[in-house]
Design an enzyme around this catalytic site. Sequence first.
Site, mmCIF file in Angstrom:
data_model
loop_
_atom_site.group_PDB
_atom_site.id
_atom_site.type_symbol
_atom_site.label_atom_id
_atom_site.label_comp_id
_atom_site.label_asym_id
_atom_site.label_seq_id
_atom_site.Cartn_x
_atom_site.Cartn_y
_atom_site.Cartn_z
ATOM 1 C CD GLU B 46 30.095 23.202 3.000
ATOM 2 O OE1 GLU B 46 30.253 22.632 1.903
ATOM 3 O OE2 GLU B 46 30.908 24.032 3.459
ATOM 4 C CG ASN B 50 27.444 19.132 -1.661
ATOM 5 O OD1 ASN B 50 28.504 19.627 -2.026
ATOM 6 N ND2 ASN B 50 27.343 18.363 -0.591
ATOM 7 N NE ARG B 103 33.249 20.915 -4.010
ATOM 8 C CZ ARG B 103 33.044 22.164 -3.561
ATOM 9 N NH1 ARG B 103 33.345 23.201 -4.314
ATOM 10 N NH2 ARG B 103 32.531 22.356 -2.380
HETATM 11 N N1 ADP Z 1 23.347 16.949 -4.411
HETATM 12 C C1 ADP Z 1 24.262 16.077 -4.862
HETATM 13 N N2 ADP Z 1 24.114 15.467 -6.059
HETATM 14 C C2 ADP Z 1 25.028 14.589 -6.534
HETATM 15 N N3 ADP Z 1 26.155 14.252 -5.858
HETATM 16 C C3 ADP Z 1 26.369 14.821 -4.651
HETATM 17 C C4 ADP Z 1 25.444 15.756 -4.088
HETATM 18 N N4 ADP Z 1 25.913 16.131 -2.871
HETATM 19 C C5 ADP Z 1 27.071 15.469 -2.694
HETATM 20 N N5 ADP Z 1 27.359 14.671 -3.758
HETATM 21 C C6 ADP Z 1 28.521 13.777 -3.882
HETATM 22 O O1 ADP Z 1 29.115 13.603 -2.611
HETATM 23 C C7 ADP Z 1 30.500 13.980 -2.636
HETATM 24 C C8 ADP Z 1 30.915 14.560 -1.303
HETATM 25 O O2 ADP Z 1 30.244 15.782 -1.044
HETATM 26 P P1 ADP Z 1 30.911 16.837 -0.046
HETATM 27 O O3 ADP Z 1 31.195 16.155 1.243
HETATM 28 O O4 ADP Z 1 30.044 18.051 0.001
HETATM 29 O O5 ADP Z 1 32.318 17.176 -0.707
HETATM 30 P P2 ADP Z 1 32.685 18.079 -1.996
HETATM 31 O O6 ADP Z 1 31.515 18.983 -2.305
HETATM 32 O O7 ADP Z 1 33.891 18.820 -1.579
HETATM 33 O O8 ADP Z 1 32.946 17.113 -3.123
HETATM 34 C C9 ADP Z 1 30.617 14.930 -3.814
HETATM 35 O O9 ADP Z 1 31.922 14.985 -4.326
HETATM 36 C C10 ADP Z 1 29.607 14.342 -4.788
HETATM 37 O O10 ADP Z 1 30.170 13.265 -5.504
HETATM 38 MG MG MG Z 2 30.291 19.885 -0.992
#
Ligand code: ADP
Ligand code: MG
Lengths: 110, 146
Positions: B46, B50, B103
């Site tokens: 995860e 991300n 997502r």
């Molecule tokens: N490494 C990252 N860099 C920039 N934004 C991030 C990062 N990790 C997470 N995010 C932000 O946090 C939100 C939630 O992440 P997550 O819970 O993994 O859900 P998803 O990947 O399904 O969108 C993402 O939609 C994104 O906007």
């Molecule tokens: Mg994610």
Amino acid sequence: MTIVHLLHGPRLVVALKGDLDLKSAGELRQALDQLIDRFPDRDLIIDLTEVEFVDSSGLGVILGRYKRLSARGRSLQLTGVRPPVRTVLDLAGIAKLVTISDHLPKSPVR
Amino acid sequence: MTNRMILRFLSLADNVGLARVAVAQMAGQIGFSLSDVEEIKVAVSEAVSNAIIHGYQGREDGWVEVACSVAGDELVVTVEDWGVGIADIAKAREPAYSTDPERMGLGFVFMESLMHAVVVESAPGRGTRVEMRRRARVGALSRDVQ
Ligand SMILES: Nc1ncnc2c1ncn2[C@@H]1O[C@H](COP(=O)(O)OP(=O)(O)O)[C@@H](O)[C@H]1O
Ligand SMILES: [Mg+2]
């Protein structure tokens, strides 16, 4: 990711092999959507017997197909769910939407 | 047993599997059970996904760094990117919140459920660092006692 489909009674069964993650998500989404359109009157069973890893990117593909199918009055079932995959499905609360079984249902006798 | 690893790779989807297998290997060195290791793999997947999807938004030339240490019965994994960063970290961590309509917004939920502690540091335009810890020999994860 290996994707094999077969027709099982009134259902379409798609057996997957490999990890269901960011790398395989796009390919899987495309393959499942093509099959869903090609067999427009069948319910779908996804066989996960040979899938040992699923994360939220993989789960997103499954849930997206559930939404497409249910919008057309069709159902989705998951079968062959291994314990680590089950953990991820449970965390996401998937069992509320999708039937999860250990084995394929018996094909109706014709 | 003390061991450390740093893995640096380009922001390609192909590298997510590499990262989780490397961390799983180290987790195995301090006696996590097989099912624990499977859960740790999901959390790593995860965080690295991300970094690739959100941090670099599809760019394939960004660096992602996964640092992993095992000491005693504790595993610490940090996943860092130098991508777009997160403006509102609390919002990003909310269940079902995603900036991508395709997502599910469950990545942080999975990390928090499968690890004992998750710390997120991020600055818009600078990047994001996620630190996750899990002990091999403590009791149930919080989700088990809820
Ligand atoms: N490494 C990252 N860099 C920039 N934004 C991030 C990062 N990790 C997470 N995010 C932000 O946090 C939100 C939630 O992440 P997550 O819970 O993994 O859900 P998803 O990947 O399904 O969108 C993402 O939609 C994104 O906007
Ligand atoms: Mg994610």
